[in-house]
Write an enzyme that holds these catalytic residues in place. Structure first.
Site, PDB file in Angstrom:
ATOM      1  CG  ASN A  59      -2.184  11.658   2.877  1.00 49.81           C
ATOM      2  OD1 ASN A  59      -1.550  10.800   2.106  1.00 49.81           O
ATOM      3  ND2 ASN A  59      -1.515  11.749   4.134  1.00 49.81           N
ATOM      4  CE  LYS A  60      -4.905   5.680   4.519  1.00 45.34           C
ATOM      5  NZ  LYS A  60      -5.759   4.922   3.964  1.00 45.34           N
ATOM      6  CG  ASP A  83      -2.952   8.401  -1.136  1.00 48.76           C
ATOM      7  OD1 ASP A  83      -2.784   7.216  -1.187  1.00 48.76           O
ATOM      8  OD2 ASP A  83      -3.187   8.605   0.156  1.00 48.76           O
ATOM      9  NE  ARG A  89       0.534   1.490   3.371  1.00 49.90           N
ATOM     10  CZ  ARG A  89       1.400   2.333   3.320  1.00 49.90           C
ATOM     11  NH1 ARG A  89       2.691   2.091   3.635  1.00 49.90           N
ATOM     12  NH2 ARG A  89       0.937   3.647   3.731  1.00 49.90           N
ATOM     13  N   GLY A  90       0.162   2.353   0.061  1.00 46.85           N
ATOM     14  CA  GLY A  90       1.126   3.613  -0.468  1.00 46.85           C
ATOM     15  C   GLY A  90       1.126   3.868  -1.821  1.00 46.85           C
ATOM     16  CD  GLN A 100      -2.572   2.615   6.921  1.00 46.67           C
ATOM     17  OE1 GLN A 100      -2.868   2.881   8.049  1.00 46.67           O
ATOM     18  NE2 GLN A 100      -3.052   2.466   5.836  1.00 46.67           N
ATOM     19  NE  ARG A 153      -6.125   0.862  -1.561  1.00 49.33           N
ATOM     20  CZ  ARG A 153      -5.495   1.394  -0.629  1.00 49.33           C
ATOM     21  NH1 ARG A 153      -4.088   1.399  -0.555  1.00 49.33           N
ATOM     22  NH2 ARG A 153      -6.045   2.128   0.345  1.00 49.33           N
TER      23      ARG A 153
END
Ligand code: MRU
Length: 349
Positions: A250-251, A240, A49-50, A199, A92
């Site tokens: 982003n997250k 992202d 991921r990332g 994470q 994704r």
């Protein structure tokens, strides 16, 4: 801590080897992929991921897929390979790097009009390997440019994992922190645990501990209190997808941190390569936000924590408006407001 640092993804002969991030930091397990579908599954289940690492995985998956196509007819090969590209692209939805990498590898077909199948397979592999190699160089350049925004002896807050594990190596936000630490070992990092996938506690704390960089783990909901006590000097996070106007996905939780940083006058920086910027979308409203399985919220390590009857929401990302971002640190330098102009300019260089 591991003897040898393992990159998140690499070639193991003809197979793609993926370090399973779901079991880090307590176990190092390698998923050895000989089929494109195995890499796609590793992306969907967040074994890798990332955004940049997912882009690299998508590219290597296509090299694997191209290698496994059995036809010797170039026309058939092109049709089948294009179908593989469509499949990988949607693994994704939010991260731009996957879309960017698939389109870059797919462009090999147009760049080699009369080529036979073996040549196309070789060019596709080359294109995928270049994406991996260039991602490492981009992150080192991001680190080099970004270290200048880190004050001497700073307490730096970061969110999620934007490190070597989230890229081909070195990391974006953690790349800035690694480069800053190399010149100033007196810095200290606050890593937010980053519910629900953790994470921050599992991957960022692990990476920084491996690198010997001082890190303190905090709960996501303690950011406000730390800033209120003036314990945070600067925030650096990854991204992202960045829209043409600088709005940044982003997250989930990053927007919350940005609002608190604004309230407490703490500079908030985004570190990301140009491959994360999507010039085709005008602003953050257009960024597709992945909705993940609610059980990631209602369960912990597979065990239910919430009552069975209760529903949960689990958006994986949120969008921070450009107004809250002090700078976007890219491999080409630090972009400043107005981001529409600086983003257009950086794509010309
Ligand atoms: O759901 P994840 O773990 O893929 O989310 C990752 C992030 O939000 C990172 O901050 C982002 O992808 C940048 S990684 C260099």
């Amino acid at each position: 801590m591991p003897e040898k640092w393992l990159p998140p993804i690499y070639w193991d002969g003809e197979a793609v080897a993926i370090l399973d991030q779901r079991v880090l930091p307590h176990r190092e397990a390698i998923i050895r992929c000989t089929q494109l579908n195995q890499v796609v599954s590793a992306i969907k289940t967040m074994a890798i991921r990332g955004a940049p690492a997912v882009g690299v995985a998508g590219a290597l998956a296509l090299a694997l897929g191209a290698h496994n196509l059995k036809t010797s007819d170039p026309k058939t090969f092109r049709r089948q390979f294009s179908a593989l590209c469509e499949k990988v692209k949607v693994a994704r939805p939010t991260g731009n790097n996957l879309r960017w990498a698939v389109e870059k590898v797919h462009s090999v077909l147009a760049e080699n009009p009369g080529a036979g199948v073996p040549k196309l397979q070789a060019q596709i592999r080359k294109a995928a390997d270049r994406i991996l190699a260039e991602d490492v160089l981009d992150n080192q350049a991001i680190g080099f440019h970004g270290q200048q925004v880190i004050p001497q002896g700073a307490h730096i807050l970061t969110y999620c994992n934007a490190g070597a594990l989230a890229t081909a190596d070195y990391g974006t936000a953690l790349g800035v922190i690694r480069s800053a630490y190399a010149v100033d070992p007196s810095i200290h990092v606050y890593s937010c645990e980053t519910r629900p996938f953790l994470q921050g506690s599992r991957l960022t704390a692990y990476e920084l501990a491996c690198a010997g960089i001082p890190v303190t783990l905090i709960t996501d909901n303690s950011v406000g209190s730390l800033m209120q006590q003036n314990k945070v000097d600067v925030v650096v996070v990854g991204a992202d997808r960045i829209a043409a106007n600088g709005d940044t996905a982003n997250k989930i939780g990053t927007y919350m941190v940005a609002v608190l940083a604004h309230r407490h006058k703490v500079p908030f920086y985004v570190a990301a390569p140009r491959s994360t910027i999507d010039p085709t979308i005008a602003d953050g409203q257009e960024i597709p936000i992945e909705q993940r399985d609610p059980r990631e919220v209602t369960h912990f390590l597979g065990r239910p924590v919430a009552p069975k009857s209760v529903e949960a929401l689990n958006p994986a990302f949120d969008v921070t408006p450009n107004s809250l971002i002090a700078g976007i640190i890219t491999e080409k330098g630090i972009l400043k407001k107005p981001y529409g102009k600086s983003i257009r300019k950086v794509f010309k260089t």
